[in-house]
Enzyme design. Structure first.
Site, PDB file in Angstrom:
ATOM      1  N   THR A  74    -104.506  45.454  57.789  1.00 23.00           N
ATOM      2  CA  THR A  74    -104.077  44.663  56.626  1.00 23.00           C
ATOM      3  C   THR A  74    -104.976  43.439  56.479  1.00 23.00           C
ATOM      4  O   THR A  74    -105.389  43.082  55.370  1.00 23.00           O
ATOM      5  CB  THR A  74    -102.604  44.221  56.819  1.00 23.00           C
ATOM      6  N   ASN A 154    -102.616  57.689  53.455  1.00 25.74           N
ATOM      7  CA  ASN A 154    -101.740  57.595  54.626  1.00 25.74           C
ATOM      8  C   ASN A 154    -100.531  58.515  54.550  1.00 25.74           C
ATOM      9  O   ASN A 154     -99.998  58.914  55.574  1.00 25.74           O
ATOM     10  CB  ASN A 154    -101.274  56.145  54.833  1.00 25.74           C
ATOM     11  N   GLY A 203    -106.948  49.701  64.714  1.00 22.42           N
ATOM     12  CA  GLY A 203    -106.953  50.338  66.037  1.00 22.42           C
ATOM     13  C   GLY A 203    -105.760  51.229  66.314  1.00 22.42           C
ATOM     14  O   GLY A 203    -105.893  52.300  66.905  1.00 22.42           O
ATOM     15  N   HIS A 204    -104.564  50.807  65.852  1.00 25.39           N
ATOM     16  CA  HIS A 204    -103.368  51.543  66.302  1.00 25.39           C
ATOM     17  C   HIS A 204    -103.200  52.898  65.639  1.00 25.39           C
ATOM     18  O   HIS A 204    -102.300  53.653  65.978  1.00 25.39           O
ATOM     19  CB  HIS A 204    -102.101  50.690  66.160  1.00 25.39           C
ATOM     20  N   CYS A 334     -94.242  51.538  56.486  1.00 25.47           N
ATOM     21  CA  CYS A 334     -93.870  50.260  55.855  1.00 25.47           C
ATOM     22  C   CYS A 334     -93.024  50.457  54.615  1.00 25.47           C
ATOM     23  O   CYS A 334     -92.517  49.500  54.055  1.00 25.47           O
ATOM     24  CB  CYS A 334     -95.097  49.388  55.580  1.00 25.47           C
TER      25      CYS A 334
HETATM   26  N1  PLP Z   1    -104.090  50.933  55.112  1.00 26.93           N
HETATM   27  C1  PLP Z   1    -103.603  52.146  55.390  1.00 26.93           C
HETATM   28  C2  PLP Z   1    -104.125  53.325  54.643  1.00 26.93           C
HETATM   29  C3  PLP Z   1    -102.620  52.305  56.357  1.00 26.93           C
HETATM   30  O1  PLP Z   1    -102.120  53.503  56.624  1.00 26.93           O
HETATM   31  C4  PLP Z   1    -102.157  51.154  57.056  1.00 26.93           C
HETATM   32  C5  PLP Z   1    -101.074  51.263  58.061  1.00 26.93           C
HETATM   33  O2  PLP Z   1    -100.150  52.039  57.883  1.00 26.93           O
HETATM   34  C6  PLP Z   1    -102.717  49.910  56.757  1.00 26.93           C
HETATM   35  C7  PLP Z   1    -103.678  49.836  55.766  1.00 26.93           C
HETATM   36  C8  PLP Z   1    -102.304  48.668  57.481  1.00 26.93           C
HETATM   37  O3  PLP Z   1    -102.886  48.642  58.768  1.00 26.93           O
HETATM   38  P1  PLP Z   1    -102.266  47.687  59.917  1.00 26.93           P
HETATM   39  O4  PLP Z   1    -100.965  48.289  60.305  1.00 26.93           O
HETATM   40  O5  PLP Z   1    -103.268  47.709  61.015  1.00 26.93           O
HETATM   41  O6  PLP Z   1    -102.130  46.340  59.312  1.00 26.93           O
END
Ligand code: PLP
Length: 392
Positions: A74, A154, A203-204, A334
């Site tokens: 993010t 995602n 990373g996660h 989310c």
């Molecule tokens: N962008 C995409 C396509 C994602 O799938 C995610 C997490 O689900 C994010 C951004 C956000 O990443 P982070 O959880 O490392 O902030």
């Protein structure tokens, strides 16, 4: 003894690889020094951070100097979008994103629209692929601008035509960012082949811990730092480095590069196909929401099955699946608990009913054949139960 739950939600977050934990441990114990310190212990830690930078760069075909470590995906997305907003300016500029972007791109670009930027969202077809003709119409070369198109979605796992979108954007003299957070470590992502200017990594999503990400900034691309301070990360993202997590990210990048080179992701794709086939054989009313197979031009990340279960409501299936030992989700993590159908499925033209009946099952290199076979039995059973309840 009850069997352990089967984890089919690796797009929400992935299990930390034991080798990542092992690589991180020295930096949580003995090697805790500040990499900016001039004495030998600090410089040793700095060398390890630089090694991790090389590992991340190597995974995507970048130069190590083009990698900036961040706190999460993010943050990477926000850093680029806010920087480009300043670079292009509000007057007469335009920003183009797709309708299926993650909220980490949609929310910051909405904030730009709220202060007067011209932000346009381009749709996708029913296979969840960007409508390139609409994209080309939206990218106009008489105005400064930038585009942000994700590499893989995602929710559905569908890989976007990023190379083509970059070509259109470059012809207009615009900047191009891609949120490659669900693609890196799963499908080939090479910045030496696809000339994106900026690329976000988290990373996660590929077996490193949560709370560490990276941003690829192509050499000579304009960049205005969002976080200023002591000048770490070549001044692009100040703040003392999160050394153990950066080391973990580097190790995970090296592991996933080797997995991709040695067929590890092909095995994941085979398990995903086994899951889809198994469920279609058991249930009449299950529908795969993406094109089958992994071959371009219309391919999905190897680890994602996006399925709708006609007559069922995913929100009702999820607690039953959890109780029966399957951890998965209806959309992105989310979005859990948020009202309304998924914006991705709405963009694909799905009815509310179909969107509400969809599950995202996302695998990883840790998923086993035995788990998939057990998952097919459980999901089929729960779908039948929920479908009967819906009819009654
Ligand atoms: N962008 C995409 C396509 C994602 O799938 C995610 C997490 O689900 C994010 C951004 C956000 O990443 P982070 O959880 O490392 O902030």
């Amino acid at each position: 003894m009850t069997e352990p739950s089967i984890y089919l939600d690796s797009n929400a977050t992935s299990q930390i690889h034991p080798r990542v934990v092992e690589a991180m441990m020295p930096y949580l114990t003995d090697q805790w020094h500040n990499p900016s310190s001039g004495y030998r212990a600090g410089q040793k830690v700095k060398a390890s951070v630089e090694r991790a930078r090389e590992q991340v760069a190597d995974l995507i075909g970048a130069h190590p100097n083009e990698i900036v470590f961040t706190g999460c995906g993010t943050e990477s997305n926000n850093m680029v979008i806010k920087s480009l907003a300043r670079v292009i300016g509000r007057k007469k500029s335009r920003v183009v994103v797709s309708e299926i972007e993650h909220s980490a791109v949609l929310r910051p670009t909405e904030a730009m629209a709220a202060v007067g930027f011209d932000v346009e969202r381009v749709g996708v077809d029913s296979d969840c692929r960007l409508r390139l003709d609409h994209f080309a119409d939206a990218v106009v070369d008489d105005r400064p601008g930038f585009a942000s198109i994700m590499w893989a979605n995602n929710e559905t796992g569908v890989v976007q035509p990023v190379a083509e979108a970059v070509e259109i954007t470059k012809a207009a003299g615009w900047h191009f960012h891609t949120d490659a957070i669900q693609a890196v470590g799963k499908v080939p992502v090479r910045v030496d082949e696809v000339p994106v200017d900026f690329l976000s990594i988290s990373g996660h999503k590929f077996h490193a811990p949560k709370g560490v990400g990276a941003l690829f900034i192509r050499k000579e691309s304009p960049f205005e730092p969002m976080i200023r301070g002591g000048g770490q990360e070549s001044g692009h993202r100040s703040g003392t480095e999160n050394v153990p997590y950066i080391i973990g990210l580097g190790e995970a990048a090296a592991i996933m590069k080797s997995e991709m080179e040695n067929g590890g992701l092909d095995c994941v794709a085979a398990l995903r196909d086994r899951l889809q086939t198994g469920l279609s054989q058991r249930l009449d009313r299950v529908r795969c929401n993406t094109q089958p197979g992994s071959a371009p031009p219309c391919y999905t990340a190897p680890n994602v099955a996006h399925l709708s279960f006609e007559g069922c409501v995913a929100a009702e299936m999820l607690p039953k699946l959890d109780a029966a030992g399957i951890q998965c989700s209806a959309g992105s993590a989310c979005m859990t608990g948020k009202a309304g159908p998924s914006h991705v499925q709405k963009a694909m033209g799905f009815s509310d009913e179909r969107a509400y009946s969809s599950l995202r099952l996302s695998l990883s290199i840790f998923t086993t054949e035995e788990e998939i076979d057990r998952a097919v039995d459980i999901i089929a059973e729960v779908a039948r139960e929920c479908c009967v309840e819906a009819v009654e």
